[in-house]
Enzyme design. Sequence first.
Site, short mmCIF file in Angstrom:
data_model
loop_
_atom_site.label_atom_id
_atom_site.label_comp_id
_atom_site.label_asym_id
_atom_site.label_seq_id
_atom_site.Cartn_x
_atom_site.Cartn_y
_atom_site.Cartn_z
N TYR A 259 6.91 -8.36 8.61
CA TYR A 259 6.60 -6.94 8.71
C TYR A 259 6.95 -6.41 10.09
O TYR A 259 6.84 -7.13 11.09
CB TYR A 259 5.10 -6.69 8.51
CG TYR A 259 4.57 -7.07 7.15
CD1 TYR A 259 4.49 -6.13 6.13
CD2 TYR A 259 4.12 -8.37 6.89
CE1 TYR A 259 3.99 -6.47 4.89
CE2 TYR A 259 3.62 -8.71 5.64
CZ TYR A 259 3.55 -7.76 4.64
OH TYR A 259 3.06 -8.10 3.41
N ARG B 47 -3.31 -4.87 8.49
CA ARG B 47 -4.30 -3.94 9.04
C ARG B 47 -5.54 -4.67 9.54
O ARG B 47 -6.24 -4.19 10.44
CB ARG B 47 -4.66 -2.87 8.02
CG ARG B 47 -5.08 -3.38 6.68
CD ARG B 47 -5.14 -2.23 5.68
NE ARG B 47 -5.06 -2.72 4.31
CZ ARG B 47 -5.74 -2.20 3.30
NH1 ARG B 47 -6.53 -1.17 3.51
NH2 ARG B 47 -5.61 -2.68 2.10
N ASP C 227 -6.57 1.49 8.69
CA ASP C 227 -5.23 2.07 8.82
C ASP C 227 -5.35 3.58 9.00
O ASP C 227 -6.47 4.13 9.05
CB ASP C 227 -4.33 1.70 7.64
CG ASP C 227 -4.84 2.23 6.30
OD1 ASP C 227 -5.63 3.19 6.29
OD2 ASP C 227 -4.43 1.69 5.25
N ASP D 120 0.83 -1.19 0.00
CA ASP D 120 0.00 0.00 0.00
C ASP D 120 0.87 1.25 0.00
O ASP D 120 2.02 1.21 0.47
CB ASP D 120 -0.91 0.02 1.23
CG ASP D 120 -1.97 -1.07 1.18
OD1 ASP D 120 -2.32 -1.49 0.07
OD2 ASP D 120 -2.44 -1.49 2.26
#
Length: 384
Positions: free
Chosen positions: A84, A194, A98, A56
């Site tokens: 991550y 998310r 988010d 993203d």
Amino acid sequence: MSREIAPAKTAAAKRARWESGLVIVDKAGGMTSHDVVARIRRLAGTRRVGHAGTLDPMATGVLVIGVEKATRLLGYLMLTEKEYAATIRLGQSTTTDDAEGEPTGGAPAAAIARAAMDAEIAKLTGKIMQVPPGVSAIKVNGERAYKLTRAGAAPELAARPVTIHSFTVTSVRPSGDYLDIDAVIRCSSGTYIRALARDLGAALGVGGHLTALRRTAVGPYHLDQAHTLEELENKDPAEERTPPTPDPQSATAAPPSDDITAAGAPSVPPGMPVSWVTPLAEAAAAAFPRLDLSADDARRLAQGARLPLPPQLSAPPSPNPQAPITKAPITQALPADQTPIAAFAPDGTLVALVTPESGSLRSLAVFIDVQQTLGGRRGGLRDG
């Protein structure tokens, strides 16, 4: 499947300045994965560029880019594990799960006990069913979910299985009524971080959303191998490349022109090795189990034939969900997760990605042409 791969439609487009391989990019925030692909196309001098796994715009970190033949690896690289570093804010939900979305409610979270938080994180670890965010790129009746959501017709997305191999909290920081959590998450492809933030906040009754995300690994590719776009644009290929072997037949020929040019980029002969491109064979060896073939089997495989299943692939090993993000060479047995296998010729050339099927090896993607395997003008394969 991989994204942003354009076919080579002209002779000039086939003469990329960079050799076929993977480039590991450290994507900056505020740009799309397509933006990265567009800039690499200009630098590499080819439209045959794609990426493995979208990031993203808010997210940063590892984006695996394929150039030329390596674009055919990308769909299989997307099936691997990812890691991550994330920051989750408890105490507020948003429309997008988010920080880019609008607030939709929440409750004070600063007083949440660590034990309660850890208990809910434990429930989100392992094999779970996860509902993707409404603004995901999943298609619903031919339309992207995020388009439907933005049009006011948010779809109900079905939960799908994902695996969270580890969800490790590294820091907890109160911020007013909020509680910010830093965590390192190792997960299967297809996981939405998310959505983890959303579900953790919902389970604790306070709401939650993702405020920062940095991808630190995709399979065997890590941040320490990555280059920013600015670094790539400032590199001098003339200093980095390996000098080519002169071709007497083409010594007097004029170099072909490129239809894609990076403004101000140094001139690079077509298909040249440069240090920031991981060559095709090396990239496949790092990402997939390895199988070495005889010259005869390499020829047969390149021509579309199936090969008998080698004895060392006959029995699957016991799965190990805690294994590190890597794919070791095959020495004993077939990977339990049916990971594609990289098949190599005796000279180290990547011939194909294969998969066991009905007692034989079937090609998923072939990377060497029949002329090479039959000993054409570019040389045949020899055992040795």
